[in-house]
Write a protein that holds these residues in place. Sequence first.
Motif, PDB file in Angstrom:
ATOM      1  N   UNK A  24       0.812  -1.217   0.000  1.00  0.00           N
ATOM      2  CA  UNK A  24       0.000   0.000   0.000  1.00  0.00           C
ATOM      3  C   UNK A  24       0.840   1.258   0.000  1.00  0.00           C
ATOM      4  N   UNK A  25       1.938   1.268   0.782  1.00  0.00           N
ATOM      5  CA  UNK A  25       2.788   2.462   0.842  1.00  0.00           C
ATOM      6  C   UNK A  25       3.507   2.704  -0.479  1.00  0.00           C
ATOM      7  N   UNK A  26       3.985   1.670  -1.122  1.00  0.00           N
ATOM      8  CA  UNK A  26       4.672   1.838  -2.409  1.00  0.00           C
ATOM      9  C   UNK A  26       3.701   2.383  -3.451  1.00  0.00           C
ATOM     10  N   UNK A  29       3.164   6.100  -2.714  1.00  0.00           N
ATOM     11  CA  UNK A  29       4.355   6.902  -3.050  1.00  0.00           C
ATOM     12  C   UNK A  29       4.478   7.077  -4.561  1.00  0.00           C
ATOM     13  N   UNK A  30       4.175   6.020  -5.293  1.00  0.00           N
ATOM     14  CA  UNK A  30       4.242   6.117  -6.757  1.00  0.00           C
ATOM     15  C   UNK A  30       3.247   7.166  -7.267  1.00  0.00           C
ATOM     16  N   UNK A  31       2.037   7.172  -6.719  1.00  0.00           N
ATOM     17  CA  UNK A  31       1.051   8.178  -7.131  1.00  0.00           C
ATOM     18  C   UNK A  31       1.496   9.589  -6.760  1.00  0.00           C
ATOM     19  N   UNK A  32       2.077   9.742  -5.559  1.00  0.00           N
ATOM     20  CA  UNK A  32       2.570  11.063  -5.154  1.00  0.00           C
ATOM     21  C   UNK A  32       3.679  11.546  -6.081  1.00  0.00           C
ATOM     22  N   UNK A  33       4.574  10.634  -6.447  1.00  0.00           N
ATOM     23  CA  UNK A  33       5.689  11.018  -7.332  1.00  0.00           C
ATOM     24  C   UNK A  33       5.184  11.372  -8.722  1.00  0.00           C
ATOM     25  N   UNK A  58      -6.271  13.448  -2.762  1.00  0.00           N
ATOM     26  CA  UNK A  58      -6.854  12.227  -3.343  1.00  0.00           C
ATOM     27  C   UNK A  58      -6.035  11.003  -2.965  1.00  0.00           C
ATOM     28  N   UNK A  59      -4.711  11.126  -3.061  1.00  0.00           N
ATOM     29  CA  UNK A  59      -3.830   9.983  -2.751  1.00  0.00           C
ATOM     30  C   UNK A  59      -3.913   9.611  -1.280  1.00  0.00           C
ATOM     31  N   UNK A  60      -3.931  10.621  -0.396  1.00  0.00           N
ATOM     32  CA  UNK A  60      -3.967  10.343   1.050  1.00  0.00           C
ATOM     33  C   UNK A  60      -5.277   9.668   1.437  1.00  0.00           C
ATOM     34  N   UNK A  64      -5.617   5.847   2.954  1.00  0.00           N
ATOM     35  CA  UNK A  64      -6.216   5.558   4.261  1.00  0.00           C
ATOM     36  C   UNK A  64      -7.428   4.641   4.131  1.00  0.00           C
ATOM     37  N   UNK A  65      -8.238   4.827   3.089  1.00  0.00           N
ATOM     38  CA  UNK A  65      -9.430   4.009   2.926  1.00  0.00           C
ATOM     39  C   UNK A  65      -9.105   2.579   2.498  1.00  0.00           C
ATOM     40  N   UNK A  66      -8.068   2.409   1.709  1.00  0.00           N
ATOM     41  CA  UNK A  66      -7.734   1.064   1.213  1.00  0.00           C
ATOM     42  C   UNK A  66      -6.901   0.267   2.203  1.00  0.00           C
ATOM     43  N   UNK A  67      -5.953   0.920   2.879  1.00  0.00           N
ATOM     44  CA  UNK A  67      -4.955   0.177   3.660  1.00  0.00           C
ATOM     45  C   UNK A  67      -4.947   0.504   5.140  1.00  0.00           C
ATOM     46  N   UNK A  68      -5.777   1.422   5.615  1.00  0.00           N
ATOM     47  CA  UNK A  68      -5.834   1.677   7.038  1.00  0.00           C
ATOM     48  C   UNK A  68      -4.984   2.836   7.491  1.00  0.00           C
ATOM     49  N   UNK A  69      -4.864   2.947   8.830  1.00  0.00           N
ATOM     50  CA  UNK A  69      -4.254   4.129   9.426  1.00  0.00           C
ATOM     51  C   UNK A  69      -2.754   4.203   9.183  1.00  0.00           C
ATOM     52  N   UNK A  70      -2.070   3.084   9.198  1.00  0.00           N
ATOM     53  CA  UNK A  70      -0.610   3.123   9.072  1.00  0.00           C
ATOM     54  C   UNK A  70      -0.189   3.636   7.701  1.00  0.00           C
ATOM     55  N   UNK A  71      -0.756   3.110   6.646  1.00  0.00           N
ATOM     56  CA  UNK A  71      -0.408   3.539   5.288  1.00  0.00           C
ATOM     57  C   UNK A  71      -0.882   4.977   5.057  1.00  0.00           C
ATOM     58  N   UNK A  72      -2.075   5.326   5.596  1.00  0.00           N
ATOM     59  CA  UNK A  72      -2.588   6.684   5.422  1.00  0.00           C
ATOM     60  C   UNK A  72      -1.698   7.715   6.067  1.00  0.00           C
ATOM     61  N   UNK A  73      -1.264   7.495   7.309  1.00  0.00           N
ATOM     62  CA  UNK A  73      -0.387   8.441   8.003  1.00  0.00           C
ATOM     63  C   UNK A  73       0.965   8.525   7.304  1.00  0.00           C
ATOM     64  N   UNK A  74       1.530   7.396   6.921  1.00  0.00           N
ATOM     65  CA  UNK A  74       2.824   7.413   6.229  1.00  0.00           C
ATOM     66  C   UNK A  74       2.719   8.167   4.910  1.00  0.00           C
ATOM     67  N   UNK A  75       1.635   8.015   4.190  1.00  0.00           N
ATOM     68  CA  UNK A  75       1.428   8.732   2.932  1.00  0.00           C
ATOM     69  C   UNK A  75       1.324  10.239   3.171  1.00  0.00           C
ATOM     70  N   UNK A  76       0.626  10.623   4.254  1.00  0.00           N
ATOM     71  CA  UNK A  76       0.512  12.055   4.550  1.00  0.00           C
ATOM     72  C   UNK A  76       1.872  12.662   4.893  1.00  0.00           C
TER      73      UNK A  76
END
Length: 336
Positions: A24-26, A29-33, A58-60, A64-76
């Motif tokens: 989920x994090x990868x 990150x790809x979408x953010x990049x 949109x990415x954040x 968060x909706x797909x992978x939960x709090x950990x991936x959402x916070x790391x993405x933010x």
Amino acid sequence: MSATQLQSDTTHPSSPSRETFQRGLIGSVVLLLIIAGTEALFLGPGYFDRLTLHPFWIVIIIAAMQNGVAVGVATSVIAALLVGLPERLVNEDAAVYAARAAVQPLQWFVVALIIGFYRQKEIEEVDGLRTDVARLEGVSARLADEVERMDIMVADFESEAASRPAPEADTNPKEQLFQRALPQLAALAGSQGSDLPHRFEDAADALFDAPVALVVSAQGRGEFVIGTTPVDETDATALAKLVSEHLKDQKGASHTVLFKDLGISKEGAVRIARQRPKSQVDMAAMVIFYALDRKSADAAAANIEILSELSRIAIDRLNRDLNAQEPRQTGAWDSE
């Protein structure tokens, strides 16, 4: 099922696995990049800052909706690093600048926490259901294997039983005969005066293939014969009297007597069993079994004793009934 299997089947994940988090994090990150690269190459630096909502929202939210709090916070956090710090205005106070720079990253972080925690609960429930499904599938598979094993075992037992020779019957023929005659013997023991002859004949026919007679005698009432005698002897009562006369001086309740000893010029023997009812002494019962020879007569001794004892029970009841009727009749005559 072992204890280890039960423990592994009941274990539910409390957080996303490392593989799910990394995947989920990868993706985030790809979408953010991609978004950041699009701004730098095609739209010019600072273009997204002038929009009402930054595309990183949109990415954040999706993370968060797909992978939960950990991936959402790391993405933010990664989104805040990619955006960088805004330009400081002339004569802008440091505290105001810090607050302005922290507003958007803080919004991303808070939204990622709220959506992530809500979604995390659903993910844990779904993971728990998946674990239960996997556990039940494992249990079903093991049960199917066990059923198959039991089917094979049953088939082996059936094959072994079919190939095994049948056991030889070890039941004593005398015991089989007695078991078959139990209903008739019970009916004889419970018979009344009117049905005593039929009950005795049914019991005798069930136990013996040869003629059997019951001689009932009572003081002052004479005697009568129930049952059958040899075919060539027309007078059953006379034959019974011969047996009774012969037994007058004999002791014991059971004897075997040859026809010759009775004055009958023919081959054969009789087995006699005598009984007296226990309630009164004025009636007696004697069972006579007509056999071809002494050996056959002696072989039937046990069955004769059984038939004689049950006949005694019936005669005893008949004796009590007769004694009970006489006072009633005497009273009726006196009243007349």
